[in-house]
Design an enzyme around this catalytic site. Structure first.
Site, mmCIF file in Angstrom:
data_model
loop_
_atom_site.group_PDB
_atom_site.id
_atom_site.type_symbol
_atom_site.label_atom_id
_atom_site.label_comp_id
_atom_site.label_asym_id
_atom_site.label_seq_id
_atom_site.Cartn_x
_atom_site.Cartn_y
_atom_site.Cartn_z
ATOM 1 C CG HIS A 1 -2.150 1.166 1.217
ATOM 2 N ND1 HIS A 1 -1.789 2.384 1.087
ATOM 3 C CD2 HIS A 1 -3.448 0.665 0.846
ATOM 4 C CE1 HIS A 1 -2.963 2.916 0.720
ATOM 5 N NE2 HIS A 1 -4.012 1.833 0.648
ATOM 6 N NE ARG B 1 -4.714 0.123 -3.089
ATOM 7 C CZ ARG B 1 -5.505 -0.480 -2.132
ATOM 8 N NH1 ARG B 1 -5.017 -1.676 -1.812
ATOM 9 N NH2 ARG B 1 -6.388 0.144 -1.689
#
Length: 536
Positions: A240, A286
């Site tokens: 992340h 991401r």
């Protein structure tokens, strides 16, 4: 030792486990095993939301294409088709279960947009969506008379014919349940069931820096691996991009929805930098954003970058992201309407997992997997934001339907099977345990330094050699010691690390979340699953 028997055994109490349990509970006795409190799961910490086609300017084809693009050529088109077509119905089911999502003043649902999505399609409950889903499902589970939750219980190993027959060359490949550690009583109990669902969630605690809660040690994945079940695409660990940089404190996720709401990334010099890496800027997938941040941090030798929402203002941010607003204020004294948020990438989601078909069935009879533990083919090389909660709903629902149909048509009777008791003889050598438990810190360090956002053949080979030493020490100690939750988690993290490294070594290219500095291109010959099978 008494055997705990049920029709359905569920390992894990996140969205996948709870949804499956509710869908089969009218058809038999269900036992849910969870190693902490029932609400403690990755689901609870999911902030952003759950994707689905809800608005008139959106359609299933767009969601389908967005998912395939993010997946870097490795998504299974048939699985993605199932996801986008059945997803809206499963979301309606979730709402009927009592889950409340945010609405606009006109009564329509408030839809957010996140990286990789071409439309606003993310249902959310402020920035606590996962907690709301967990609340609603858990309330229904606790109210159902056929469901029993065994909290503070932890799966040890699956019960297979190799345990029942004592024969490594068994003709069949069947799961009969699992050996489960009662953590408080410190004893291992056989849980026998007609069908077993692995829904133990994530595995990113194998890394030094992670957004995951402490329970996310990949227990079900490791159990399946040790039982010889097929595992796929473990090299694709999604980092992340924005975990709060707050050294020494518990990890705290800064949701991608903040970038969807207009948040801008700035480096240590205060410069906005995403335009150098992707035309989609902060809303690129991401893997791209995480590598861009990693590059900026390395180039400027900084420990973090910054998320800038100061142009939005505190009033709006405190309403849309109340949990993050309060947390930054309490922990760092930041007013995110005026101050930048320090962020850094962290291991977040394992895109691979236990291979399943479109109905959740693994390569072992009567063993199913769902949620982050499973590899359904949805995520490919990189997960599209907010698809994971939807995947858990869709495929555990399909698994329940298939199992119910299977039982009605042809229920095999295994009542004659004798499950052996667990041999828990052995005593813990405290001095040796102090040495062995340090392996967990070393595993996390090796995974972060050698198997992180940017990899290379030489780094992966070094990590492989080190993990062989660590895992041998762990296994030698495990065989002569009464087990404990700490030892099981250490063993499982070692297995997860081994799976990730093995898989990464087989992929001499860069694709999705797997980036090799010495193989920077994507190659057609590697446009396929990486499949590994553990040793029984």
């Amino acid at each position: 030792m008494p055997i705990v028997k049920s029709d359905f055994l569920v390992l894990g109490s996140g969205i996948a486990g709870l949804n499956f349990a509710l869908n089969v509970a009218d058809h038999g006795k269900v036992h849910i095993v969870t190693k902490s409190e029932p609400q403690e799961s990755n689901t609870r910490y999911a902030q952003g939301g759950i994707a689905g086609v809800w608005s008139e300017n959106d359609d299933e084809e767009l969601h389908y294409k967005d998912t395939l693009i993010a997946g870097a050529g490795l998504c299974h088109p048939d699985a993605v088709k199932v996801l986008v077509e059945e997803g809206p119905d499963r979301l309606r089911d979730l709402i009927e279960q009592g889950c409340e999502f945010d609405k606009n003043a006109d009564g329509t649902y408030s839809l957010a947009k996140e990286g990789g999505h071409s439309r606003h399609r993310i249902l959310h409950k402020a920035d606590l969506t996962g907690a709301e889903i967990e609340r609603a499902l858990l309330a229904k589970v606790k109210a159902h008379p056929n469901i029993t939750i065994f909290d503070h219980h932890m799966g040890v190993d699956l019960i297979t014919e190799h345990h029942v027959l004592g024969n490594l060359q068994a003709d069949f490949n069947i799961c009969f349940g699992a050996y489960v550690l009662d953590i408080q009583a410190r004893r291992v109990i056989p849980f026998q069931a007609d069908f077993t669902m692995i829904a133990t969630g994530g595995a990113s605690q194998a890394y030094q820096h992670t957004t995951n809660p402490e329970v996310a040690t990949g227990d079900g994945l490791a159990m399946a691996y040790r039982a010889g079940v097929r595992i796929a695409n473990m090299e694709f660990v999604q980092f992340h991009p924005t975990c709060l940089y707050n050294p020494g404190k518990k990890p705290f996720l800064i949701t991608e929805a903040m970038r969807g709401h207009g948040g801008q990334l700035r480096n240590a010099k205060g410069e906005r930098f995403m335009e150098k890496y992707d035309e989609r800027l902060e809303l690129a997938p991401r893997d791209i954003v995480a590598r861009a941040i990693d590059t900026e941090m390395k180039n400027l030798r900084s420990n973090c970058v910054y998320l800038d929402l100061t142009h939005i203002g505190g009033a709006e941010l405190s309403k849309r992201f109340p949990n993050i607003y309060r947390h930054c204020k309490a922990e760092l004294g930041l007013d995110i309407g005026k101050d930048y948020i320090p962020v850094t990438p962290a291991a977040h989601y394992v895109c691979g997992g236990i291979m399943t078909n479109l109905n959740g069935l693994t390569s072992m009879q009567n063993l199913y997997a769902g949620g982050e533990s499973a590899h359904t083919g949805i995520h490919g090389g990189n997960r599209l934001a907010s698809n994971s909660l939807l995947e858990a709903l869709v495929f555990t629902h399909r698994a329940a339907e298939k199992i119910i149909s299977k039982r009605l048509k042809n229920r095999r009777n295994f009542s004659h099977i004798v499950i052996p008791s667990w041999d828990d003889s052995g005593a813990k050598n405290k001095e040796e345990w102090y040495l062995v438990r340090n392996n967990l810190t070393q595993i996390k360090d090796v995974m972060w330094d050698y198997v992180g956002i940017v990899r290379s053949k030489i780094r992966l080979t070094s990590a492989y050699k080190r993990m062989k030493v660590f895992n041998k020490e762990i296994e030698d100690y495990y065989k002569k010691t009464r087990i404990s939750p700490e030892l099981l988690e250490l063993r499982n993290c070692g297995a997860i690390a081994d799976m990730i490294i093995q898989s990464a070594l087989r992929r001499n290219e860069s694709r999705g979340a797997h980036f090799m500095s010495d193989y920077p291109e994507s190659l057609e010959q590697y446009k396929k699953n990486t499949i590994i099978v553990g040793k029984i």
